[in-house]
Write a protein that holds these residues in place. Structure first.
Motif, PDB file in Angstrom:
ATOM      1  N   GLY A 123       0.839  -1.215   0.000  1.00 10.82           N
ATOM      2  CA  GLY A 123       0.000   0.000   0.000  1.00 10.82           C
ATOM      3  C   GLY A 123       0.864   1.251   0.000  1.00 10.82           C
ATOM      4  N   ARG A 124       1.948   1.204  -0.777  1.00  8.30           N
ATOM      5  CA  ARG A 124       2.971   2.249  -0.711  1.00  8.30           C
ATOM      6  C   ARG A 124       2.408   3.668  -0.858  1.00  8.30           C
ATOM      7  NH1 ARG A 124       6.803   4.898  -3.972  1.00  8.30           N
ATOM      8  NH2 ARG A 124       5.656   4.350  -5.850  1.00  8.30           N
ATOM      9  N   LEU A 125       1.572   3.878  -1.868  1.00  9.68           N
ATOM     10  CA  LEU A 125       1.105   5.249  -2.114  1.00  9.68           C
ATOM     11  C   LEU A 125       0.174   5.741  -0.995  1.00  9.68           C
ATOM     12  CD1 LEU A 125       0.520   5.202  -5.970  1.00  9.68           C
ATOM     13  CD2 LEU A 125       2.306   6.409  -4.713  1.00  9.68           C
ATOM     14  N   ALA A 126      -0.571   4.824  -0.412  1.00 11.24           N
ATOM     15  CA  ALA A 126      -1.439   5.216   0.711  1.00 11.24           C
ATOM     16  C   ALA A 126      -0.578   5.603   1.913  1.00 11.24           C
ATOM     17  CB  ALA A 126      -2.381   4.066   1.069  1.00 11.24           C
ATOM     18  N   VAL A 127       0.510   4.850   2.113  1.00 12.61           N
ATOM     19  CA  VAL A 127       1.430   5.188   3.208  1.00 12.61           C
ATOM     20  C   VAL A 127       2.115   6.527   2.911  1.00 12.61           C
ATOM     21  CG1 VAL A 127       3.516   4.469   4.452  1.00 12.61           C
ATOM     22  CG2 VAL A 127       1.803   2.768   3.825  1.00 12.61           C
ATOM     23  N   VAL A 128       2.485   6.731   1.640  1.00  8.22           N
ATOM     24  CA  VAL A 128       3.089   8.010   1.239  1.00  8.22           C
ATOM     25  C   VAL A 128       2.134   9.160   1.571  1.00  8.22           C
ATOM     26  CG1 VAL A 128       3.734   9.413  -0.774  1.00  8.22           C
ATOM     27  CG2 VAL A 128       4.585   7.077  -0.570  1.00  8.22           C
ATOM     28  N   LEU A 153      -3.963  15.486  -5.897  1.00  5.21           N
ATOM     29  CA  LEU A 153      -2.699  15.023  -6.468  1.00  5.21           C
ATOM     30  C   LEU A 153      -2.557  13.506  -6.448  1.00  5.21           C
ATOM     31  CD1 LEU A 153      -0.124  17.580  -5.016  1.00  5.21           C
ATOM     32  CD2 LEU A 153      -0.857  17.355  -7.382  1.00  5.21           C
ATOM     33  N   MET A 154      -2.966  12.879  -5.344  1.00  6.34           N
ATOM     34  CA  MET A 154      -2.625  11.467  -5.171  1.00  6.34           C
ATOM     35  C   MET A 154      -3.728  10.478  -5.536  1.00  6.34           C
ATOM     36  SD  MET A 154       0.094  11.193  -2.158  1.00  6.34           S
ATOM     37  CE  MET A 154       0.565   9.634  -2.882  1.00  6.34           C
ATOM     38  N   VAL A 155      -4.997  10.874  -5.363  1.00  5.98           N
ATOM     39  CA  VAL A 155      -6.070   9.908  -5.653  1.00  5.98           C
ATOM     40  C   VAL A 155      -6.076   9.517  -7.146  1.00  5.98           C
ATOM     41  CG1 VAL A 155      -8.564   9.502  -5.624  1.00  5.98           C
ATOM     42  CG2 VAL A 155      -7.463  10.555  -3.664  1.00  5.98           C
ATOM     43  N   PRO A 156      -5.976  10.482  -8.086  1.00  8.75           N
ATOM     44  CA  PRO A 156      -5.932  10.062  -9.499  1.00  8.75           C
ATOM     45  C   PRO A 156      -4.759   9.122  -9.783  1.00  8.75           C
ATOM     46  CG  PRO A 156      -6.266  12.431  -9.334  1.00  8.75           C
ATOM     47  CD  PRO A 156      -5.950  11.944  -7.953  1.00  8.75           C
ATOM     48  N   LEU A 157      -3.628   9.399  -9.160  1.00 11.42           N
ATOM     49  CA  LEU A 157      -2.447   8.558  -9.352  1.00 11.42           C
ATOM     50  C   LEU A 157      -2.706   7.144  -8.818  1.00 11.42           C
ATOM     51  CD1 LEU A 157       0.603   8.575 -10.146  1.00 11.42           C
ATOM     52  CD2 LEU A 157       1.090   9.102  -7.752  1.00 11.42           C
ATOM     53  N   MET A 158      -3.276   7.054  -7.640  1.00 15.67           N
ATOM     54  CA  MET A 158      -3.535   5.743  -7.034  1.00 15.67           C
ATOM     55  C   MET A 158      -4.566   4.967  -7.857  1.00 15.67           C
ATOM     56  SD  MET A 158      -3.342   6.074  -2.894  1.00 15.67           S
ATOM     57  CE  MET A 158      -3.647   7.737  -2.402  1.00 15.67           C
ATOM     58  N   PRO A 215     -10.761   2.506  -4.848  1.00 19.47           N
ATOM     59  CA  PRO A 215     -11.091   3.866  -4.388  1.00 19.47           C
ATOM     60  C   PRO A 215     -11.131   4.003  -2.868  1.00 19.47           C
ATOM     61  CG  PRO A 215     -12.503   3.249  -6.205  1.00 19.47           C
ATOM     62  CD  PRO A 215     -11.695   2.031  -5.883  1.00 19.47           C
ATOM     63  N   VAL A 216     -11.548   2.910  -2.190  1.00 19.26           N
ATOM     64  CA  VAL A 216     -11.617   2.962  -0.726  1.00 19.26           C
ATOM     65  C   VAL A 216     -10.213   3.124  -0.139  1.00 19.26           C
ATOM     66  CG1 VAL A 216     -12.088   1.529   1.304  1.00 19.26           C
ATOM     67  CG2 VAL A 216     -13.786   1.710  -0.508  1.00 19.26           C
ATOM     68  N   MET A 217      -9.248   2.413  -0.698  1.00 22.77           N
ATOM     69  CA  MET A 217      -7.874   2.510  -0.200  1.00 22.77           C
ATOM     70  C   MET A 217      -7.224   3.827  -0.637  1.00 22.77           C
ATOM     71  SD  MET A 217      -5.419   1.396   1.535  1.00 22.77           S
ATOM     72  CE  MET A 217      -5.970  -0.184   2.164  1.00 22.77           C
ATOM     73  N   ALA A 218      -7.662   4.365  -1.767  1.00 27.16           N
ATOM     74  CA  ALA A 218      -7.065   5.610  -2.265  1.00 27.16           C
ATOM     75  C   ALA A 218      -7.530   6.832  -1.476  1.00 27.16           C
ATOM     76  CB  ALA A 218      -7.413   5.784  -3.748  1.00 27.16           C
ATOM     77  N   THR A 219      -8.776   6.804  -1.034  1.00 28.13           N
ATOM     78  CA  THR A 219      -9.321   8.025  -0.416  1.00 28.13           C
ATOM     79  C   THR A 219      -9.267   8.027   1.114  1.00 28.13           C
ATOM     80  OG1 THR A 219     -11.537   7.062  -0.507  1.00 28.13           O
ATOM     81  CG2 THR A 219     -10.923   8.497  -2.320  1.00 28.13           C
ATOM     82  N   GLY A 220      -9.465   6.846   1.726  1.00 29.31           N
ATOM     83  CA  GLY A 220      -9.556   6.764   3.188  1.00 29.31           C
ATOM     84  C   GLY A 220      -8.366   7.371   3.914  1.00 29.31           C
TER      85      GLY A 220
END
Lengths: 175, 437
Positions: free
Chosen positions: B97-102, B127-132, B139-144
């Protein structure tokens, strides 16, 4: 009417710009005060004794200058959970209720704010802190700001009458 | 008028006007005008109300509100925030879950120098949700994680709302600012552990992607170039406060000035960007300050009408223990958080809660930190949580509201667990302020 509204909008934007300038000035002033207090840069000058007080007035002025512009921008936050749940037309009527009540508030604040400022002016009251200033100087901006707000509320009513029969999309978020 | 009737009029009336969609500032102002007319002696009371409006914001203790917001706005409008994300991305490589941790780590860095939860969420979300999403994240992991870390900004030392809470409640502002630090950082660490465990259990939530090929100095260069200098602003704020060079209020100006100087040093600050940052600051803080103008006499009128005393006697007259009363107050706050914004929560509850806090000798910092956690929860609670709306506004269209509602559930649960921890172990909140004096 549209031209007057646009011109008024420009006035409100100009006031908001003045608020931005004052805010920046306040930041610089406080930093200069901290610097002079801790570093002996100037002989016999240890900080700006009046900086705290000036910051207080700036904060007040900034609030008064920005408030009418924020109303034009729809940035005075509100809770729209009920407005959104209601049928659009009912929400639109509630907007009228809100505007009418806001207008009454503005009229009352102009009246009692002016009364407070005039009474202070007539009695030659002074604010005595580090700076000594006539008290009405600080009281006078309040009714002026509410007068500007009241005029903007009237423009909002005009826009409401001309727009879609639904609640506005004003801000609900503060931070 | 009986205190019960006064309570209904003042508390019920203001809540009703809030729910009718009147701007928060005008809701309180309207009730104050009625209350001043009825309980403060008519015309003289109304003149006094106007005078109080002036005094309400002409207060040096409120100056950090715009200055903390300005710090974040400069960071976001100059593009320095993007550099921070890039730097963190280069450092965190082999984590599920690298990007979520970032996002959590970058959000932590932003919250050290920004006093605006919305700005952080909007910034990271756009910045990050579109990338994820593009890299196959659910989407749940990208936004939460972004909403969760954005809400936690309220607990970190550079927090405009913590300043407001301190100012309205009389709780020491510096202690409150520092008190939220440990719970905030612990919660962020728990968020990271949760993300890693969740992705380990279900790798499809955040598919592993190819890593950027940065080695050696190239990998840590953005950290040295951007993250350390930006974080140093936070230390400038805390150090100037702790060393006694500046009062806590003045340290906000020092921090804002340091942010502007840093942006200038990176040649990232143009006149247009500075103006945009100042306008953004005025938009957020001008609105908060105007609410204070509108609401300033509310607690005084509640007190004069007898409603405060009546309600406090009612609360304290049930032979409830101190802990039961505090728990009750927290439940009220969580309930209010579902419907109303954070500033209104403070204005409605503090005139009643603070006398109870004083009467029972409850530690103000402990109470204040729990108050902040409850307000932070309010930002995340469906259906009206402000950060949920913010995320919906900046996320790509494929992220649906149902995703966003589901996304916050684990973080709300973890925040509730933190609230319980602070409740049962007050040292989590009060230890650091007591150490730093």
């Amino acid at each position: 009417m549209q031209r007057i509204e646009a011109l008024y909008g420009r006035l409100l934007t100009a006031l908001a710009l003045a608020a931005c300038g004052l805010l920046f000035l306040m930041m610089i002033m406080i930093c200069v005060d901290v610097l002079l207090r801790n570093v002996a840069l100037l002989p016999h000058v240890r900080g700006l004794a009046w900086a705290d007080e000036a910051s207080e007035y700036i904060l007040y002025l900034v609030t008064m200058l920005a408030a009418p512009w924020l109303l034009r921008e729809g940035r005075h936050i509100r809770v729209d959970i009920v407005l959104r749940a209601l049928p659009a037309r009912l929400g639109w009527y509630l907007e009228w209720f809100s505007d009418a009540l806001a207008c009454v508030c503005c009229v009352a604040m102009v009246a009692y704010g002016t009364k407070a400022a005039y009474a202070s002016y007539a009695s030659h009251a002074l604010t005595i802190k580090t700076l000594v200033t006539p008290e009405w100087w600080s009281l006078a901006p309040l009714p002026v700001a509410f007068l500007l707000l009241g005029i903007e509320v009237l423009f909002r009513m005009v826009r409401l009458a001309q727009g879609e029969r639904a609640p506005r999309g004003d801000a609900v978020a503060a931070h | 008028m009986s205190w019960q009737a006064a309570s209904w009029l003042l508390l019920g009336g203001s809540t009703l006007l809030l729910l009718a969609g009147l701007p928060v500032a005008f809701s309180f102002l309207a009730i104050n005008l009625i209350g001043a007319g009825l309980f403060l002696g008519g015309s003289p009371g109304l003149v006094q109300l106007a005078r109080n409006c002036v005094d309400s914001v002409a207060s040096f203790s409120l100056t950090p509100i715009p200055l903390f917001v300005l710090m974040g706005e400069v960071l976001f409008h100059t593009g320095l925030a993007v550099k921070v994300i890039d730097a963190v991305e280069r450092l965190i490589t082999r984590v599920p879950g690298r990007l979520a941790v970032v996002a959590v780590v970058a959000g932590t860095i932003f919250s050290a120098v920004s006093g605006s939860t919305i700005a952080i969420t909007a910034m990271l979300g756009s910045l990050m949700v579109p990338l994820m999403i593009a890299r196959g994240y659910h989407p749940v992991m990208a936004t939460g994680p972004i909403m969760a870390v954005g809400a936690l900004d309220m607990l970190m030392p550079v927090s405009a709302l913590a300043v407001l809470l301190g100012s309205l409640s009389g709780i020491s502002i510096p202690k409150l600012l520092i008190g939220g630090f440990v719970p905030g950082m612990v919660l962020k660490a728990i968020f990271v552990v949760y993300i890693v465990l969740r992705v380990k259990m279900n790798p499809l939530l955040a598919p592993a992607t190819s890593l950027p090929a940065h080695r050696g100095w190239e990998r840590i260069r953005p950290l040295v170039m951007y993250v350390i200098p930006i974080l140093s602003i936070f230390f400038v704020v805390v150090a100037s406060m702790s060393a006694g060079w500046a009062t806590p209020t003045e340290s906000a100006a020092v921090g804002a000035f340091a942010t502007v100087v840093l942006a200038l040093a990176y040649r990232a600050l143009t006149r247009e960007r500075l103006l945009a940052a100042l306008r953004g600051t005025m938009s957020i803080s001008g609105m908060i300050l105007f609410i204070i103008v509108g609401a300033t006499t509310f607690s005084q009128i509640l007190s004069f009408s007898g409603a405060s005393d009546g309600l406090v006697s009612m609360i304290t007259g049930h032979n409830l223990s101190r802990d039961e009363i505090v728990a009750g107050m927290m439940l009220v706050l969580i309930f209010l958080g579902v419907f109303v914004d954070q500033v209104s929560m403070m204005l409605i509850t503090l005139p009643i809660f603070m006398p109870v806090v004083h009467k029972f000798g409850i530690d103000g910092v402990w109470f204040g930190v729990m108050f902040l956690i409850c307000m932070q929860l309010g930002l995340l609670l469906p259906p009206h949580g402000l950060l949920l709306m913010t995320m919906k506004g900046v996320a790509p269209p494929e992220v649906r509201m149902s995703h966003i509602f589901r996304a916050v559930v684990p973080y709300v649960a973890l925040s509730l667990a933190m609230l319980a921890l602070v409740f049962f172990v007050p040292a989590v909140a009060v230890w650091l302020p007591s150490v730093l004096g």
